[in-house]
Design an enzyme around this catalytic site. Sequence first.
Site: not given
Lengths: 132, 249
Positions: B10, B12, B61, B88, B153
Amino acid sequence: MQADKNGIIQSVKTVISQALRVDESQISLESSLIKDLGAESIDFLDIVFRLEKTFKIKIPKGELFPEKLLTDPAFVKDGRVTGAGIAELKARIPNSRWEEFSKNPLVANLGDVFTVGMIVNYLCEKLEAVKR
Amino acid sequence: MKGKIALVTGGSRGIGAAIVKRLAEEGASVYFTYCSSREEAERLAGSFAHSAGRVFCLPCDVRRPGEVQKVVEEVTEREKRLDVLVNNAGIVRDGLFLTMSDEDWQEVLDTNLGGVYRFCKAAARQMVLQRAGRIINISSIVGELGGLGQANYAASKGAVNAFTKSLAAELASRNVTVNAVSPGMVNTRMSEAVRSAYGDKIKEKIPLGTFAEPSDVAAVAAFLASEDARYITGQVITVDGGLGLLGRR
């Protein structure tokens, strides 16, 4: 075949020396991985990873070192491997010191069965099967 | 970090992009994964043409085991090693628990916890073989404190903390360290909705008085990846401006 086996023995010694950080000169076919060479649980995984890489084979979980079997109540009772457990172990690892182990089948003594020679025998059969 | 090979999931945008930047500036070759925007990822990778380390992006993914395996294999085949893994990649699907959909629960757990599990599983083997490695999981202060509307979360990040400690114990004998960085409120797109709704209220609870920047988190991740952190493992390092101190009151 003997030349092949010698090559396998040498490669296994190298793998074990790298995984357990012991000198190759200390490793013989009779060496017990736990008692003589000080292997712990993660060392068995390390050995499997290195064998897979060295010999370019896949070793299915539990095929070489049947660790799961030892937490199954059908095979282990009160710290001892049951008759069914010994039969299962013999079937999975035919070339080992089962007669000796059967006399006092304490789980703690299983380390004696996991020897360098056991790995070599396993690989000889496995690689032969791959060739076929 | 010169000569080190790092993989950031992750990477980007947000915290991930800041970690990619920091590691590349310190000389590492950095591979990062992206899930949705190829264009954004390639633009970011291209922007490091003049940095000390090389940067590459790969699609993945983290919920798909096959894709995770493929990424790790590609990196290790190309580089013959993997020194640093930064987990991350993460998502939020906030909502009150009583109305939270099963999909929102599952998707968050599968991405935030499942992704960490899958990448660790794929990368740990290489690290065990090379007898060296650094795994850094990006967690959240919510994993410790909980958060309104964030049961999914919080559960995923609390689990990441526990996972981090367990894996650290298992891999320590192979000279592989496993730690987590637990940020508080960070200026990223992911936290934008919460910051715009409750920003001032949250700031009042932060002793240092400001939100973190992604670079603040990246600095800690880079430290944990460095030789200076060789004796640190199984720790969850909080980067929250002191938010957690008051949150316990």
